[in-house]
Design a protein around this motif. Structure first.
Motif, PDB file in Angstrom:
ATOM      1  N   GLY A 101       0.588  -1.250  -0.265  1.00 16.29           N
ATOM      2  CA  GLY A 101      -0.580   0.055  -0.375  1.00 16.29           C
ATOM      3  C   GLY A 101       0.943   1.163   0.196  1.00 16.29           C
ATOM      4  O   GLY A 101      -0.008   2.055  -0.599  1.00 16.29           O
ATOM      5  N   TRP A 102       1.953   1.289   0.536  1.00 17.24           N
ATOM      6  CA  TRP A 102       2.879   2.588   1.046  1.00 17.24           C
ATOM      7  C   TRP A 102       3.158   2.535  -1.025  1.00 17.24           C
ATOM      8  O   TRP A 102       3.676   3.838  -0.685  1.00 17.24           O
ATOM      9  N   LEU A 103       4.389   1.371  -1.511  1.00 15.78           N
ATOM     10  CA  LEU A 103       4.542   1.962  -2.543  1.00 15.78           C
ATOM     11  C   LEU A 103       2.955   2.624  -3.483  1.00 15.78           C
ATOM     12  O   LEU A 103       3.937   3.399  -4.091  1.00 15.78           O
ATOM     13  N   LYS A 104       2.359   2.094  -3.311  1.00 13.82           N
ATOM     14  CA  LYS A 104       1.441   2.421  -4.707  1.00 13.82           C
ATOM     15  C   LYS A 104       0.573   3.635  -3.865  1.00 13.82           C
ATOM     16  O   LYS A 104       0.957   4.281  -4.993  1.00 13.82           O
ATOM     17  N   TYR A 105       1.049   4.223  -2.812  1.00  8.34           N
ATOM     18  CA  TYR A 105       0.223   5.488  -2.643  1.00  8.34           C
ATOM     19  C   TYR A 105       1.181   6.238  -3.176  1.00  8.34           C
ATOM     20  O   TYR A 105       0.804   7.409  -3.613  1.00  8.34           O
ATOM     21  N   ARG A 106       2.225   5.934  -2.842  1.00  5.89           N
ATOM     22  CA  ARG A 106       4.107   7.014  -3.345  1.00  5.89           C
ATOM     23  C   ARG A 106       4.002   6.830  -4.719  1.00  5.89           C
ATOM     24  O   ARG A 106       4.146   8.327  -5.339  1.00  5.89           O
ATOM     25  N   VAL A 107       3.413   5.543  -5.794  1.00  5.27           N
ATOM     26  CA  VAL A 107       4.232   6.171  -6.855  1.00  5.27           C
ATOM     27  C   VAL A 107       2.878   6.003  -7.962  1.00  5.27           C
ATOM     28  O   VAL A 107       3.035   7.087  -8.658  1.00  5.27           O
ATOM     29  N   LYS A 164      -2.600   7.219  -4.995  1.00  3.73           N
ATOM     30  CA  LYS A 164      -3.381   7.079  -3.522  1.00  3.73           C
ATOM     31  C   LYS A 164      -4.126   6.799  -2.909  1.00  3.73           C
ATOM     32  O   LYS A 164      -4.652   5.968  -1.917  1.00  3.73           O
ATOM     33  N   ALA A 165      -5.599   6.566  -3.645  1.00  4.24           N
ATOM     34  CA  ALA A 165      -6.801   6.085  -2.873  1.00  4.24           C
ATOM     35  C   ALA A 165      -6.414   4.246  -2.683  1.00  4.24           C
ATOM     36  O   ALA A 165      -6.606   3.718  -1.704  1.00  4.24           O
ATOM     37  N   LEU A 166      -5.828   3.710  -3.645  1.00  2.00           N
ATOM     38  CA  LEU A 166      -5.887   1.880  -3.210  1.00  2.00           C
ATOM     39  C   LEU A 166      -4.798   1.569  -2.365  1.00  2.00           C
ATOM     40  O   LEU A 166      -4.887   0.801  -1.726  1.00  2.00           O
ATOM     41  N   GLY A 167      -3.541   2.766  -3.097  1.00  2.00           N
ATOM     42  CA  GLY A 167      -2.714   2.895  -2.079  1.00  2.00           C
ATOM     43  C   GLY A 167      -3.329   2.787  -0.118  1.00  2.00           C
ATOM     44  O   GLY A 167      -2.532   1.746   0.950  1.00  2.00           O
ATOM     45  N   LYS A 168      -4.131   3.885   0.113  1.00  2.00           N
ATOM     46  CA  LYS A 168      -4.183   3.973   1.677  1.00  2.00           C
ATOM     47  C   LYS A 168      -5.323   2.695   1.894  1.00  2.00           C
ATOM     48  O   LYS A 168      -4.949   2.487   3.207  1.00  2.00           O
ATOM     49  N   SER A 169      -5.980   2.210   0.890  1.00  2.00           N
ATOM     50  CA  SER A 169      -6.555   1.412   1.414  1.00  2.00           C
ATOM     51  C   SER A 169      -6.345   0.265   1.675  1.00  2.00           C
ATOM     52  O   SER A 169      -6.609  -0.262   2.167  1.00  2.00           O
ATOM     53  N   LYS A 170      -5.198  -0.265   1.077  1.00  2.00           N
ATOM     54  CA  LYS A 170      -3.957  -1.758   1.636  1.00  2.00           C
ATOM     55  C   LYS A 170      -3.926  -1.094   2.477  1.00  2.00           C
ATOM     56  O   LYS A 170      -3.375  -2.553   3.472  1.00  2.00           O
ATOM     57  N   VAL A 227       0.294   9.797   4.925  1.00  2.00           N
ATOM     58  CA  VAL A 227      -0.965  10.294   4.513  1.00  2.00           C
ATOM     59  C   VAL A 227      -1.356  11.856   4.709  1.00  2.00           C
ATOM     60  O   VAL A 227      -2.209  12.784   3.913  1.00  2.00           O
ATOM     61  N   SER A 228      -0.374  12.454   5.616  1.00  2.62           N
ATOM     62  CA  SER A 228      -0.118  13.862   5.876  1.00  2.62           C
ATOM     63  C   SER A 228       0.557  14.826   5.833  1.00  2.62           C
ATOM     64  O   SER A 228       0.542  15.461   5.489  1.00  2.62           O
ATOM     65  N   ALA A 229       1.303  14.012   5.076  1.00  4.76           N
ATOM     66  CA  ALA A 229       2.625  14.452   4.783  1.00  4.76           C
ATOM     67  C   ALA A 229       3.190  14.249   3.142  1.00  4.76           C
ATOM     68  O   ALA A 229       2.259  13.505   2.428  1.00  4.76           O
ATOM     69  N   PRO A 230       3.684  15.784   2.500  1.00  8.99           N
ATOM     70  CA  PRO A 230       4.151  15.848   1.363  1.00  8.99           C
ATOM     71  C   PRO A 230       4.527  15.112   0.331  1.00  8.99           C
ATOM     72  O   PRO A 230       4.666  14.325  -0.526  1.00  8.99           O
TER      73      PRO A 230
END
Length: 318
Positions: A260-266, A269-275, A303-306
């Motif tokens: 999820g972290w990798l998905k969120y960064r790459v 974001k929605a799917l990454g946060k969900s994972k 999710v709260s930082a750029p």
């Protein structure tokens, strides 16, 4: 290059031992004196006996012997004779320093650093030098100073050792945050190969997964997403290799969170946060309260930082 006897002399003096105190039925004062002066040779068994009496491992002795000769090979027979307490001793040294840092007891850590420095100067064994460097790294993190050179000795040690074991994995994990990217990539691959091939080490709790989670987090913090993805693949392969032979549910939840972290960064974001949320929900339902608190906080930070360049990946657990 120092002779074996000169290195032995340095360690003996560093331990505050006289020839008379060290001598016994296997090595007389006269023999020890000649050995230290290069006038007599010594057998492997006798040397191991004397090093054990000084509480010095074979690893420490030979690394000190070749300290300034990075490419000098370390004979396999020495690598197999290390004292069993070396890992425990190093772990305790690290835990005390990290414990003081976690509790923000900086004055005590400064005082401890003076002791560690004196120990390293008096008896420059691998444990003592690494212990001092680790303390410096803890304080550098606190003061915001550069920590890059605090890993120099650790990098030098790991590059010299061919037959990696649990001790080397501990050194890698402990100094990873301060190591150059190229070295972390090299050591991650070495460690993964060694642990995959060594079933006995694989069974040690956390040793087949913790260092990969740390490496993954390191690569993420530097935007090295391709390397992070390669490391994630290694994590999945190791988890599959265990195939239910030990309790790896925690590792599975960690892998899901890292995905999820990798998905969120790459790219999503929605799917990454969900994972990430799915992973923390599983931790909570499985009553892994410690993991849940840590990873739930990590998710909130991300999710709260750029960006998460300052993300404290050294505390990620599995």
């Amino acid at each position: 290059m120092a002779t074996y006897g000169e290195t032995f002399h340095q360690l003996r003096v560093g331990k505050g031992l006289t020839l008379k105190e060290l001598a016994d039925e296997q090595a007389s004062v006269s023999f020890l004196s000649k050995f230290e002066q290069g006038q007599s040779k010594i057998s492997v068994d006798r040397l191991m006996h004397l090093l054990k009496k000084m509480n010095v491992t074979a690893d420490e002795y030979f690394f000190l012997q070749h300290d300034r000769y990075l490419n000098s090979p370390m004979p396999v027979e020495w690598r197999e004779m290390g004292a069993a307490n070396a890992l425990t001793d190093l772990t305790n040294i690290f835990l005390i320093s990290s414990g003081l840092a976690i509790r923000h007891q900086w004055k005590k850590l400064y005082a401890r650093l003076d002791v560690l420095k004196e120990n390293a100067k008096k008896s420059p064994t691998v444990n003592n030098v690494l212990g001092y460097d680790y303390g410096r790294m803890m304080l550098a993190n606190h003061t915001g100073k550069s920590i890059e050179h605090s890993s120099d000795y650790a990098v030098k040690y790991l590059k010299q050792i061919d037959d990696w074991g649990i001790y080397e994995i501990l050194v890698l994990e402990s100094f990873l945050t301060a190591m150059p990217l190229a070295d972390v990539e090299l050591f991650t691959n070495i460690a993964e190969r060694k642990l995959t091939a060594n079933e006995s080490i694989m069974y040690v709790a956390g040793m087949h997964r913790g260092f990969l989670v740390s490496s993954f987090s390191y690569f993420m913090s530097l935007d090295q997403f391709a390397l992070a993805n390669e490391t994630l693949s290694k994590m999945k392969a190791l988890h599959k290799k265990r195939d239910g032979r030990d309790l790896t549910a925690n590792f599975a939840m960690t892998i899901l969170w890292c995905e999820g972290w990798l998905k969120y960064r790459v790219d999503n974001k929605a799917l990454g946060k969900s994972k990430m949320n799915d992973a923390t929900t599983m931790m909570r339902l499985c009553k892994e309260d410690h993991m849940f608190r840590i990873y739930d906080d990590f998710t909130a930070e991300i999710v709260s930082a750029p960006n998460d360049h300052d993300f404290h990946y050294g505390t990620v657990i599995s």
